[in-house]
Design a protein around this motif. Structure first.
Motif, mmCIF file in Angstrom:
data_model
loop_
_atom_site.group_PDB
_atom_site.id
_atom_site.type_symbol
_atom_site.label_atom_id
_atom_site.label_comp_id
_atom_site.label_asym_id
_atom_site.label_seq_id
_atom_site.Cartn_x
_atom_site.Cartn_y
_atom_site.Cartn_z
ATOM 1 N N LEU A 95 0.854 -1.188 0.000
ATOM 2 C CA LEU A 95 0.000 0.000 0.000
ATOM 3 C C LEU A 95 0.887 1.235 0.000
ATOM 4 O O LEU A 95 1.614 1.488 0.956
ATOM 5 N N ASP A 96 0.821 2.001 -1.083
ATOM 6 C CA ASP A 96 1.579 3.244 -1.183
ATOM 7 C C ASP A 96 0.591 4.400 -1.085
ATOM 8 O O ASP A 96 -0.209 4.628 -1.997
ATOM 9 N N ARG A 97 0.613 5.098 0.034
ATOM 10 C CA ARG A 97 -0.356 6.167 0.285
ATOM 11 C C ARG A 97 -0.313 7.238 -0.803
ATOM 12 O O ARG A 97 -1.341 7.764 -1.210
ATOM 13 N N GLU A 98 0.891 7.587 -1.269
ATOM 14 C CA GLU A 98 1.003 8.646 -2.258
ATOM 15 C C GLU A 98 0.406 8.218 -3.604
ATOM 16 O O GLU A 98 -0.202 9.028 -4.310
ATOM 17 N N GLU A 99 0.573 6.937 -3.965
ATOM 18 C CA GLU A 99 -0.036 6.453 -5.204
ATOM 19 C C GLU A 99 -1.556 6.384 -5.078
ATOM 20 O O GLU A 99 -2.281 6.664 -6.024
ATOM 21 N N MET A 100 -2.045 6.017 -3.900
ATOM 22 C CA MET A 100 -3.481 5.824 -3.706
ATOM 23 C C MET A 100 -4.226 7.143 -3.559
ATOM 24 O O MET A 100 -5.321 7.303 -4.110
ATOM 25 N N CYS A 101 -3.669 8.094 -2.817
ATOM 26 C CA CYS A 101 -4.427 9.296 -2.438
ATOM 27 C C CYS A 101 -3.745 10.602 -2.803
ATOM 28 O O CYS A 101 -4.278 11.677 -2.507
ATOM 29 N N GLY A 102 -2.559 10.550 -3.425
ATOM 30 C CA GLY A 102 -1.900 11.777 -3.838
ATOM 31 C C GLY A 102 -1.596 12.676 -2.650
ATOM 32 O O GLY A 102 -1.051 12.246 -1.640
ATOM 33 N N GLU A 103 -1.972 13.956 -2.772
ATOM 34 C CA GLU A 103 -1.662 14.943 -1.742
ATOM 35 C C GLU A 103 -2.801 15.123 -0.741
ATOM 36 O O GLU A 103 -2.793 16.051 0.061
ATOM 37 N N SER A 104 -3.790 14.250 -0.785
ATOM 38 C CA SER A 104 -4.932 14.368 0.127
ATOM 39 C C SER A 104 -4.480 14.249 1.581
ATOM 40 O O SER A 104 -3.591 13.452 1.912
ATOM 41 N N VAL A 105 -5.112 15.044 2.458
ATOM 42 C CA VAL A 105 -4.754 15.024 3.878
ATOM 43 C C VAL A 105 -5.091 13.675 4.501
ATOM 44 O O VAL A 105 -4.357 13.161 5.339
ATOM 45 N N THR A 106 -6.217 13.103 4.110
ATOM 46 C CA THR A 106 -6.630 11.801 4.632
ATOM 47 C C THR A 106 -6.598 10.763 3.522
ATOM 48 O O THR A 106 -6.729 11.088 2.342
ATOM 49 N N CYS A 107 -6.437 9.507 3.901
ATOM 50 C CA CYS A 107 -6.381 8.426 2.919
ATOM 51 C C CYS A 107 -6.971 7.171 3.548
ATOM 52 O O CYS A 107 -6.561 6.772 4.641
ATOM 53 N N SER A 108 -7.939 6.566 2.883
ATOM 54 C CA SER A 108 -8.544 5.351 3.422
ATOM 55 C C SER A 108 -9.077 4.492 2.279
ATOM 56 O O SER A 108 -9.287 4.971 1.170
ATOM 57 N N VAL A 109 -9.260 3.212 2.584
ATOM 58 C CA VAL A 109 -9.856 2.251 1.655
ATOM 59 C C VAL A 109 -11.120 1.701 2.303
ATOM 60 O O VAL A 109 -11.090 1.260 3.453
ATOM 61 N N SER A 110 -12.227 1.761 1.590
ATOM 62 C CA SER A 110 -13.502 1.263 2.110
ATOM 63 C C SER A 110 -13.974 0.058 1.293
ATOM 64 O O SER A 110 -13.803 0.015 0.077
ATOM 65 N N PHE A 111 -14.549 -0.911 1.986
ATOM 66 C CA PHE A 111 -15.082 -2.082 1.313
ATOM 67 C C PHE A 111 -16.101 -2.755 2.233
ATOM 68 O O PHE A 111 -16.284 -2.346 3.385
ATOM 69 N N GLU A 112 -16.783 -3.760 1.715
ATOM 70 C CA GLU A 112 -17.766 -4.511 2.486
ATOM 71 C C GLU A 112 -17.248 -5.927 2.757
ATOM 72 O O GLU A 112 -16.498 -6.489 1.960
#
Length: 463
Positions: A95-112
């Protein structure tokens, strides 16, 4: 069992992606939320959390309850996995936060996640916390400055700000300058708390004694351990360009609609220089701007006009900050920032995603039993992303909203296979945009027979 899928576009055009998954159970189920937090860059197999325990499931229940990740998003399915042995949630890939969320202050993955026997759906959110895995970087290896020998001591020359793609304190930068008696480093506060490094002239220059200087500017982040990046500052001493260009504003702001055609004007910058001839001629260029942003915007070096160069998508990114540099003919510079807010258009229809479906359903299933679980989402924002869901068609079924954009289809009354062996309904999801966009899918529910009718003779008596 049959599922039919349709995609439609609203009158205003746009995209629609449609998928539906329906699940049959015979009991009531209530969606719940769980939240975990992990640092980025964990290795595959790292523990996220005791999912089964947090859901109240014992180890003995796991084989029958069939705990599983069930999300319509293919990426979410790649990131995590549930152990069949202990019910723990593990990391499935890097999991690379910068690849997933860029410059966003928060970063999360949601699923069921789903459990069976009886069925229930749970919304899980995993927050990805930043680690200091990126060093500050400058856009070019050498910063070239030209300083006239008549420039008085105390004059300041803005230097390029480094970029650090980490978040939070890991991206807060301080600067250091290699020692030289002719120059020192000072900092200028910018909008949003950023600090602009400036080169300060400490004593008068004499081009005949020394015509150039090479200094090293170092940017250091606030991570633990800290990371740094450097750039060479090459100073060429010239004759008599004693007025730098000056922007009319330190920060320019504009609102830009997404989906504008390439070449559309965003805004026009203005920097003036009090010098004459070539020393007063100003040219414009991007400063510390990522290549991805340069692919979306262009700047005219002579007029200062910023135009779109690529297609803007609000759903991918809704705010850009551009560093702009004005340079006169003698090499003096000034810097400003351009803050662009991308406005949303209703260009995404609701997506009906499949979680699970089982058919047929016994005719003696009680009223209120969950027969299908749906996931509905809209990638737009505001009212454009607010979705309502309804059933169309004659059937003893109801659709009930749950948390996290989930919906349950439940029985509204008794089923009778002898009267109707199947029920067809259309699930319609519609957003609140103007004009509204909608998607639909047809649900076919088959009813299976139970032995609820005794044999009956055609006549009461035979002779």
């Amino acid at each position: 069992m049959a599922v039919r899928r349709r995609q439609r576009r609203g009158p205003g055009g746009g995209r629609a992606l449609l998928a539906a998954v329906l699940l049959c159970v015979w009991g009531r189920a209530a969606a719940e939320r769980l939240r975990y937090a992990i640092p980025e860059e964990l290795g595959r197999g790292s523990l996220v959390g005791p999912l089964a325990r947090d859901l109240g499931l014992s180890a003995d229940e796991l084989p029958a309850r069939k705990l599983q990740v069930a999300s319509a998003g293919k990426k979410q399915l790649q990131y995590f996995t549930v152990s069949e042995e202990n019910g723990n949630l593990y990391v499935n890939e890097r999991l690379d936060r910068e690849e997933m969320c860029g410059e966003s202050v928060t970063c999360s993955v949601s699923f069921e996640v789903l459990v069976h026997n009886p069925l229930n759906v749970f919304h899980v959110e995993v927050a990805i916390e930043d680690v200091n895995d990126n060093s500050p970087a400058f856009s070019k290896p050498v910063l070239d400055l030209e300083i006239g020998e008549l420039i008085p001591p105390g004059s300041r020359f803005p230097l390029e700000m480094a970029r650090d793609t980490d978040a939070g304190s890991n991206s807060l930068l301080t600067y250091q300058l290699s020692s030289n008696p002719s120059f020192s480093l000072s900092m200028k506060e910018k909008a949003g708390g950023k600090k602009q490094p400036e080169l300060m002239l400490e004593r008068a220059l004499d081009r005949e004694k020394q015509s150039s200087f090479d200094l090293v500017l170092t940017a250091v982040d606030s991570g633990d351990p800290e990371r740094s990046g450097t750039v060479l500052v090459h100073i060429n001493v010239t004759d008599a360009n004693d007025n730098p260009p000056v922007f009319s504003k330190s920060v320019y702001e504009a609102r830009v609609a997404e989906n504008l055609p390439a070449g559309s004007l965003v805004l026009r910058l203005l920097a003036t220089d009090a010098d004459a001839s070539s020393n007063g001629r100003v040219s414009y260029s991007f400063g510390s701007v990522p290549d991805a942003v340069r692919a979306l915007f262009s700047i005219d070096s002579e007029t200062g006009e910023i135009r779109t160069a690529g297609l803007l998508d609000f759903d991918e990114k809704n705010k850009y900050i551009l560093g702009i540099e004005a340079t006169d003919g003698g090499g003096l510079t000034d810097h400003c920032e351009v803050h662009l807010d991308i406005t949303d258009e209703n260009d995404n229809a609701p997506e009906i995603s499949i979680l699970s479906l089982s058919s047929p359903v016994p005719e003696d299933v009680p009223a209120g039993a969950v027969v299908a679980v749906l996931k509905v989402r809209d990638r737009d924002s505001g009212e454009n992303g607010q979705v309502s869901c309804e059933l169309s068609g004659e059937a003893p079924l109801l659709i009930v909203a749950s948390s996290g954009g989930s919906y349950k289809v439940v029985t509204a009354g008794a089923l009778d296979r002898e009267q109707a062996s199947e029920h067809r309904v259309t699930v319609v999801a519609r957003d609140r945009g103007r004009p509204a966009l909608w998607s639909s899918t047809e649900l076919v529910l088959e009813v299976s027979d139970v032995n609820d009718n005794a044999p009956v003779f055609e006549e009461a008596a035979y002779s």
